[in-house]
Design a protein around this motif. Structure first.
Motif, PDB file in Angstrom:
ATOM      1  N   LYS A   2       0.833  -1.203   0.000  1.00  0.00           N
ATOM      2  CA  LYS A   2       0.000   0.000   0.000  1.00  0.00           C
ATOM      3  C   LYS A   2       0.867   1.252   0.000  1.00  0.00           C
ATOM      4  O   LYS A   2       0.569   2.232  -0.700  1.00  0.00           O
ATOM      5  N   GLU A   3       1.939   1.227   0.774  1.00  0.00           N
ATOM      6  CA  GLU A   3       2.859   2.354   0.822  1.00  0.00           C
ATOM      7  C   GLU A   3       3.528   2.560  -0.538  1.00  0.00           C
ATOM      8  O   GLU A   3       3.708   3.700  -0.993  1.00  0.00           O
ATOM      9  N   TYR A  10       2.269   9.147  -6.482  1.00  0.00           N
ATOM     10  CA  TYR A  10       2.909  10.460  -6.382  1.00  0.00           C
ATOM     11  C   TYR A  10       3.954  10.634  -7.480  1.00  0.00           C
ATOM     12  O   TYR A  10       3.987  11.671  -8.161  1.00  0.00           O
ATOM     13  N   GLN A  11       4.803   9.632  -7.666  1.00  0.00           N
ATOM     14  CA  GLN A  11       5.869   9.711  -8.667  1.00  0.00           C
ATOM     15  C   GLN A  11       5.294   9.864 -10.082  1.00  0.00           C
ATOM     16  O   GLN A  11       5.799  10.645 -10.888  1.00  0.00           O
ATOM     17  N   GLN A  12       4.248   9.122 -10.374  1.00  0.00           N
ATOM     18  CA  GLN A  12       3.630   9.174 -11.702  1.00  0.00           C
ATOM     19  C   GLN A  12       3.070  10.562 -11.988  1.00  0.00           C
ATOM     20  O   GLN A  12       3.283  11.125 -13.073  1.00  0.00           O
ATOM     21  N   ILE A  13       2.356  11.117 -11.022  1.00  0.00           N
ATOM     22  CA  ILE A  13       1.775  12.444 -11.202  1.00  0.00           C
ATOM     23  C   ILE A  13       2.876  13.504 -11.307  1.00  0.00           C
ATOM     24  O   ILE A  13       2.820  14.398 -12.165  1.00  0.00           O
ATOM     25  N   TRP A  14       3.882  13.396 -10.457  1.00  0.00           N
ATOM     26  CA  TRP A  14       4.988  14.359 -10.453  1.00  0.00           C
ATOM     27  C   TRP A  14       5.698  14.397 -11.807  1.00  0.00           C
ATOM     28  O   TRP A  14       5.945  15.469 -12.370  1.00  0.00           O
ATOM     29  N   GLN A 111       1.274  14.356  -2.752  1.00  0.00           N
ATOM     30  CA  GLN A 111       2.465  14.669  -1.966  1.00  0.00           C
ATOM     31  C   GLN A 111       2.137  14.704  -0.472  1.00  0.00           C
ATOM     32  O   GLN A 111       2.902  14.191   0.361  1.00  0.00           O
ATOM     33  N   ALA A 112       0.988  15.296  -0.147  1.00  0.00           N
ATOM     34  CA  ALA A 112       0.561  15.346   1.255  1.00  0.00           C
ATOM     35  C   ALA A 112       0.301  13.940   1.797  1.00  0.00           C
ATOM     36  O   ALA A 112       0.645  13.633   2.947  1.00  0.00           O
ATOM     37  N   LEU A 113      -0.286  13.089   0.969  1.00  0.00           N
ATOM     38  CA  LEU A 113      -0.543  11.699   1.383  1.00  0.00           C
ATOM     39  C   LEU A 113       0.752  10.952   1.653  1.00  0.00           C
ATOM     40  O   LEU A 113       0.864  10.195   2.611  1.00  0.00           O
ATOM     41  N   LEU A 114       1.722  11.173   0.775  1.00  0.00           N
ATOM     42  CA  LEU A 114       2.993  10.458   0.880  1.00  0.00           C
ATOM     43  C   LEU A 114       3.687  10.739   2.210  1.00  0.00           C
ATOM     44  O   LEU A 114       4.272   9.829   2.817  1.00  0.00           O
ATOM     45  N   PHE A 115       3.619  11.975   2.669  1.00  0.00           N
ATOM     46  CA  PHE A 115       4.332  12.361   3.886  1.00  0.00           C
ATOM     47  C   PHE A 115       3.419  12.451   5.114  1.00  0.00           C
ATOM     48  O   PHE A 115       3.846  12.904   6.169  1.00  0.00           O
ATOM     49  N   SER A 116       2.184  12.002   4.940  1.00  0.00           N
ATOM     50  CA  SER A 116       1.233  12.055   6.047  1.00  0.00           C
ATOM     51  C   SER A 116       1.481  10.924   7.052  1.00  0.00           C
ATOM     52  O   SER A 116       1.968   9.843   6.695  1.00  0.00           O
ATOM     53  N   ASP A 117       1.104  11.176   8.305  1.00  0.00           N
ATOM     54  CA  ASP A 117       1.200  10.153   9.351  1.00  0.00           C
ATOM     55  C   ASP A 117      -0.154   9.511   9.642  1.00  0.00           C
ATOM     56  O   ASP A 117      -0.303   8.781  10.628  1.00  0.00           O
ATOM     57  N   ASN A 121      -4.329   2.628   5.720  1.00  0.00           N
ATOM     58  CA  ASN A 121      -5.479   2.183   4.922  1.00  0.00           C
ATOM     59  C   ASN A 121      -6.253   3.362   4.350  1.00  0.00           C
ATOM     60  O   ASN A 121      -6.687   3.329   3.191  1.00  0.00           O
ATOM     61  N   ASN A 122      -6.410   4.396   5.159  1.00  0.00           N
ATOM     62  CA  ASN A 122      -7.115   5.592   4.686  1.00  0.00           C
ATOM     63  C   ASN A 122      -6.312   6.303   3.593  1.00  0.00           C
ATOM     64  O   ASN A 122      -6.862   6.760   2.593  1.00  0.00           O
ATOM     65  N   ARG A 123      -5.002   6.381   3.784  1.00  0.00           N
ATOM     66  CA  ARG A 123      -4.134   6.997   2.780  1.00  0.00           C
ATOM     67  C   ARG A 123      -4.161   6.202   1.477  1.00  0.00           C
ATOM     68  O   ARG A 123      -4.149   6.774   0.385  1.00  0.00           O
ATOM     69  N   TYR A 124      -4.205   4.881   1.597  1.00  0.00           N
ATOM     70  CA  TYR A 124      -4.251   4.011   0.414  1.00  0.00           C
ATOM     71  C   TYR A 124      -5.538   4.241  -0.377  1.00  0.00           C
ATOM     72  O   TYR A 124      -5.512   4.342  -1.607  1.00  0.00           O
ATOM     73  N   LYS A 125      -6.668   4.357   0.337  1.00  0.00           N
ATOM     74  CA  LYS A 125      -7.952   4.603  -0.328  1.00  0.00           C
ATOM     75  C   LYS A 125      -7.937   5.962  -1.026  1.00  0.00           C
ATOM     76  O   LYS A 125      -8.429   6.101  -2.154  1.00  0.00           O
ATOM     77  N   ASP A 126      -7.371   6.953  -0.341  1.00  0.00           N
ATOM     78  CA  ASP A 126      -7.284   8.289  -0.946  1.00  0.00           C
ATOM     79  C   ASP A 126      -6.386   8.267  -2.191  1.00  0.00           C
ATOM     80  O   ASP A 126      -6.671   8.935  -3.186  1.00  0.00           O
ATOM     81  N   ALA A 127      -5.302   7.503  -2.113  1.00  0.00           N
ATOM     82  CA  ALA A 127      -4.390   7.389  -3.256  1.00  0.00           C
ATOM     83  C   ALA A 127      -5.083   6.735  -4.449  1.00  0.00           C
ATOM     84  O   ALA A 127      -4.835   7.115  -5.608  1.00  0.00           O
ATOM     85  N   GLN A 128      -5.961   5.765  -4.193  1.00  0.00           N
ATOM     86  CA  GLN A 128      -6.712   5.116  -5.274  1.00  0.00           C
ATOM     87  C   GLN A 128      -7.642   6.110  -5.964  1.00  0.00           C
ATOM     88  O   GLN A 128      -7.776   6.113  -7.191  1.00  0.00           O
ATOM     89  N   VAL A 129      -8.274   6.961  -5.151  1.00  0.00           N
ATOM     90  CA  VAL A 129      -9.156   7.996  -5.711  1.00  0.00           C
ATOM     91  C   VAL A 129      -8.349   8.979  -6.554  1.00  0.00           C
ATOM     92  O   VAL A 129      -8.746   9.351  -7.659  1.00  0.00           O
TER      93      VAL A 129
END
Length: 202
Positions: A2-3, A10-14, A111-117, A121-129
């Motif tokens: 998931k990480e 992030y890398q793809q969008i960047w 970027q915020a998701l990548l460095f968020s604490d 699981n929530n970050r993974y769902k947000d990344a999918q969106v």
């Protein structure tokens, strides 16, 4: 896993966002180079026409050859102008810039998701969106950056740990890409001049 997905998103969008900003800049450079080349080719025709007006200049070259050279230069200018006008550099640049600006929004989110604490699981769902939004934004744009735009972006960011380039490789890549963008116009400018010099010297 998931990480890794969050990081990959992030890398793809960047990289896509960066390549499209580079493409925007390169298309504007090509538009300027195109206008400059048309101006030079037009100047050739005017200068060659002066040979008909000036007896001292006209004596150095046969009138038949001069007429042929002037006609060829006029045709080259017309052909080049038609080819370049169909490429719509400014329109392509604007579309890619607009697309890159839209990608900027989800770039900052990823970027915020990548460095968020926050919870993974929530970050993974947000990344999918965000990944789905990324695909939607990409599909909306009917233009795409070129491979050399992407390579230029990588070269300018060679210090990033995810880009496997040395400084020497980055500089060489940027040098080659610079030639790749400009040599086409240089050929159009230099070829008529070389042919004219050959015909007038022999």
């Amino acid at each position: 896993m998931k990480e890794n997905f969050i990081r990959a998103t992030y890398q793809q969008i960047w990289k896509t966002r960066g390549a499209r900003f580079v493409a925007h800049a390169n298309y504007l450079k090509q538009n300027k180079s195109s206008s400059f080349t048309i101006a030079i080719l037009s100047a050739y025709v005017i200068i060659m026409s002066l040979f008909f007006i000036s007896p001292s200049l006209g004596a150095k070259i046969d009138n038949g050859d001069l007429s042929l050279i002037t006609l060829a230069a006029s045709l080259l200018t017309l052909i080049f102008s038609q080819i370049e006008s169909s490429k719509d550099y400014k329109l392509k640049a604007e579309k890619l810039h607009q697309n890159a600006m839209e990608l900027s929004d989800i770039y900052h989110e990823s970027q915020a998701l990548l460095f968020s604490d926050d919870d993974l699981n929530n970050r993974y769902k947000d990344a999918q969106v965000i990944s789905k939004r990324y695909n939607s934004i990409i599909q909306k744009c009917d233009e795409n950056h070129n491979d050399y735009d992407y390579r230029w972006f990588l070269a300018t960011n060679w210090r990033d740990e995810n880009i496997n380039l040395t400084k020497g490789q980055a500089n060489w890549s940027m040098f080659c890409i610079g030639l790749r963008i400009r040599y086409y116009y240089a050929l159009w400018i230099l070829t008529p001049l070389v042919l004219f010099l050959i015909l007038t010297c022999y």
